[in-house]
Motif scaffolding. Structure first.
Motif, PDB file in Angstrom:
ATOM      1  N   MET A   1       0.846  -1.194   0.000  1.00 21.00           N
ATOM      2  CA  MET A   1       0.000   0.000   0.000  1.00 21.00           C
ATOM      3  C   MET A   1       0.887   1.252   0.000  1.00 21.00           C
ATOM      4  O   MET A   1       1.872   1.322   0.709  1.00 21.00           O
ATOM      5  N   THR A   2       0.534   2.217  -0.847  1.00 21.52           N
ATOM      6  CA  THR A   2       1.306   3.452  -0.911  1.00 21.52           C
ATOM      7  C   THR A   2       1.151   4.236   0.375  1.00 21.52           C
ATOM      8  O   THR A   2       0.054   4.437   0.868  1.00 21.52           O
ATOM      9  N   ARG A   3       2.270   4.676   0.931  1.00 23.87           N
ATOM     10  CA  ARG A   3       2.221   5.416   2.187  1.00 23.87           C
ATOM     11  C   ARG A   3       1.701   6.821   1.945  1.00 23.87           C
ATOM     12  O   ARG A   3       2.192   7.546   1.096  1.00 23.87           O
ATOM     13  N   LYS A   4       0.671   7.199   2.676  1.00 24.33           N
ATOM     14  CA  LYS A   4       0.115   8.545   2.562  1.00 24.33           C
ATOM     15  C   LYS A   4       1.054   9.559   3.204  1.00 24.33           C
ATOM     16  O   LYS A   4       1.638   9.295   4.254  1.00 24.33           O
ATOM     17  N   PRO A   5       1.255  10.727   2.575  1.00 26.20           N
ATOM     18  CA  PRO A   5       2.032  11.772   3.243  1.00 26.20           C
ATOM     19  C   PRO A   5       1.338  12.181   4.527  1.00 26.20           C
ATOM     20  O   PRO A   5       0.115  12.304   4.552  1.00 26.20           O
ATOM     21  N   PHE A   6       2.112  12.386   5.589  1.00 25.82           N
ATOM     22  CA  PHE A   6       1.493  12.804   6.849  1.00 25.82           C
ATOM     23  C   PHE A   6       0.979  14.222   6.706  1.00 25.82           C
ATOM     24  O   PHE A   6       1.659  15.099   6.195  1.00 25.82           O
TER      25      PHE A   6
ATOM     26  N   THR B   1       2.668  23.054  -1.376  1.00 29.60           N
ATOM     27  CA  THR B   1       3.330  21.862  -1.905  1.00 29.60           C
ATOM     28  C   THR B   1       3.955  21.134  -0.723  1.00 29.60           C
ATOM     29  O   THR B   1       4.466  21.763   0.204  1.00 29.60           O
ATOM     30  N   GLN B   2       3.907  19.817  -0.770  1.00 30.65           N
ATOM     31  CA  GLN B   2       4.387  19.004   0.345  1.00 30.65           C
ATOM     32  C   GLN B   2       5.325  17.935  -0.193  1.00 30.65           C
ATOM     33  O   GLN B   2       4.982  17.215  -1.122  1.00 30.65           O
ATOM     34  N   THR B   3       6.516  17.850   0.371  1.00 29.01           N
ATOM     35  CA  THR B   3       7.484  16.842  -0.043  1.00 29.01           C
ATOM     36  C   THR B   3       7.866  15.971   1.143  1.00 29.01           C
ATOM     37  O   THR B   3       7.904  16.426   2.284  1.00 29.01           O
TER      38      THR B   3
ATOM     39  N   VAL C   1       9.615   9.786  13.378  1.00 26.45           N
ATOM     40  CA  VAL C   1      10.462   8.924  14.208  1.00 26.45           C
ATOM     41  C   VAL C   1      11.369   8.036  13.373  1.00 26.45           C
ATOM     42  O   VAL C   1      12.288   7.407  13.911  1.00 26.45           O
ATOM     43  N   PHE C   2      11.152   7.971  12.047  1.00 24.25           N
ATOM     44  CA  PHE C   2      11.989   7.170  11.155  1.00 24.25           C
ATOM     45  C   PHE C   2      13.068   8.005  10.470  1.00 24.25           C
ATOM     46  O   PHE C   2      13.794   7.506   9.623  1.00 24.25           O
ATOM     47  N   GLY C   3      13.155   9.291  10.820  1.00 23.63           N
ATOM     48  CA  GLY C   3      14.151  10.160  10.210  1.00 23.63           C
ATOM     49  C   GLY C   3      13.699  10.775   8.906  1.00 23.63           C
ATOM     50  O   GLY C   3      14.482  11.463   8.234  1.00 23.63           O
ATOM     51  N   GLN C   4      12.444  10.562   8.511  1.00 23.47           N
ATOM     52  CA  GLN C   4      11.921  11.161   7.289  1.00 23.47           C
ATOM     53  C   GLN C   4      11.447  12.587   7.566  1.00 23.47           C
ATOM     54  O   GLN C   4      10.950  12.882   8.647  1.00 23.47           O
ATOM     55  N   ARG C   5      11.616  13.432   6.547  1.00 24.55           N
ATOM     56  CA  ARG C   5      11.288  14.859   6.699  1.00 24.55           C
ATOM     57  C   ARG C   5      10.145  15.223   5.763  1.00 24.55           C
ATOM     58  O   ARG C   5      10.231  14.994   4.549  1.00 24.55           O
ATOM     59  N   THR C   6       9.076  15.776   6.314  1.00 27.69           N
ATOM     60  CA  THR C   6       7.978  16.321   5.532  1.00 27.69           C
ATOM     61  C   THR C   6       8.091  17.844   5.554  1.00 27.69           C
ATOM     62  O   THR C   6       8.155  18.446   6.627  1.00 27.69           O
ATOM     63  N   GLU C   7       8.151  18.443   4.371  1.00 21.18           N
ATOM     64  CA  GLU C   7       8.295  19.902   4.270  1.00 21.18           C
ATOM     65  C   GLU C   7       7.129  20.470   3.484  1.00 21.18           C
ATOM     66  O   GLU C   7       6.757  19.948   2.429  1.00 21.18           O
ATOM     67  N   ILE C   8       6.556  21.538   4.006  1.00 21.34           N
ATOM     68  CA  ILE C   8       5.392  22.186   3.402  1.00 21.34           C
ATOM     69  C   ILE C   8       5.726  23.646   3.145  1.00 21.34           C
ATOM     70  O   ILE C   8       6.121  24.370   4.056  1.00 21.34           O
ATOM     71  N   ARG C   9       5.582  24.056   1.882  1.00 21.42           N
ATOM     72  CA  ARG C   9       5.824  25.447   1.505  1.00 21.42           C
ATOM     73  C   ARG C   9       4.516  26.044   1.017  1.00 21.42           C
ATOM     74  O   ARG C   9       3.777  25.434   0.239  1.00 21.42           O
ATOM     75  N   LEU C  10       4.228  27.268   1.458  1.00 19.15           N
ATOM     76  CA  LEU C  10       2.932  27.884   1.222  1.00 19.15           C
ATOM     77  C   LEU C  10       2.956  28.856   0.049  1.00 19.15           C
ATOM     78  O   LEU C  10       3.956  29.521  -0.207  1.00 19.15           O
ATOM     79  N   GLN C  11       1.825  28.909  -0.653  1.00 16.71           N
ATOM     80  CA  GLN C  11       1.611  29.892  -1.716  1.00 16.71           C
ATOM     81  C   GLN C  11       0.192  30.428  -1.599  1.00 16.71           C
ATOM     82  O   GLN C  11      -0.681  29.805  -1.007  1.00 16.71           O
TER      83      GLN C  11
END
Length: 211
Positions: free
Chosen positions: A1-6, A48-50, A175-185
């Motif tokens: 299953m594809t992991r949903k972005p948090f 945008t969310q990465t 907690v897994f060291g993954q980074r979610t970054e959100i930039r606003l427009q």
């Protein structure tokens, strides 16, 4: 299953306005946040969310939009292929996955304590939920928030504000060291939002879970 972005935003943190003009970097960052929040009642933006792994490798990229009504109200929508809706109506927090035809609903106070969404919907409880630090960055100011909850699913939350005291973006480490970054427009301060903006009714055929 594809992991949903948090999911995350917009969304802003509410503190009492400072009674003086600070001169240190840390105080400047906190004061910039106070000025952003002064008089804030509603807020909306596209984003945008990465998602990147611990090495910086890009895992996912998505777009969406959100709106906030302070306090305790939020609508957060991710576009396909990671479609997801999060709605806080002031009493309950709904998380809806259209692909799975599932929705989870929890009382807002207990649902938010261990998530970054507490930043957006309960900014007046910032110091209760987080230990607060500050950094100076090229774009302006960055607040670094460390969750106080021992069961939080993230370890660090960043709030970036520009020199004009507007919200630029947010980021958090899980907690897994993954980074979610959100930039606003296309940000809008105190827009008039549609009636029902912060209401959610599960579509027919949706399985609703109440943990």
């Amino acid at each position: 299953m594809t992991r949903k972005p948090f999911p995350f935003i917009a969304y802003a943190v509410l503190l009492a306005a400072l009674a003086f003009v600070p001169t240190s970097v840390a105080a400047d960052a906190r004061a910039a946040l106070d000025r952003f929040l002064q008089g804030l009642e509603t807020y909306s933006a596209e984003f945008t969310q990465t998602l990147t792994d611990e090495t910086g490798f890009l895992l996912q990229e998505a777009g969406g939009r959100f709106s906030i009504g302070l306090p305790d109200q939020l609508r957060w929508e991710l576009d396909a292929p990671f479609e997801q809706q999060i709605v806080a109506d002031g009493e309950y927090l709904w998380i809806h996955d259209p692909e799975l035809r599932q929705a989870t609903v929890r009382p807002i106070d207990t649902a938010l304590e261990a998530t970054p969404l507490a930043l957006l919907t309960q900014p007046h409880r910032l110091d209760e939920h987080f230990a607060v630090d500050e950094e100076e960055v090229a774009e302006g100011w960055r607040l670094v928030l460390l969750p106080r909850a021992t069961d939080a699913d993230f370890t660090r939350l960043e709030v970036d504000l520009g020199p004009d005291d507007d919200l630029l973006g947010l980021a958090f480490m899980d907690v897994f060291g993954q980074r979610t970054e959100i930039r606003l427009q296309d940000t809008q301060r105190n827009p008039v939002l549609a009636s029902g903006e912060f209401q959610f009714t599960p579509p027919p055929g949706t399985d609703v879970y109440r943990p």
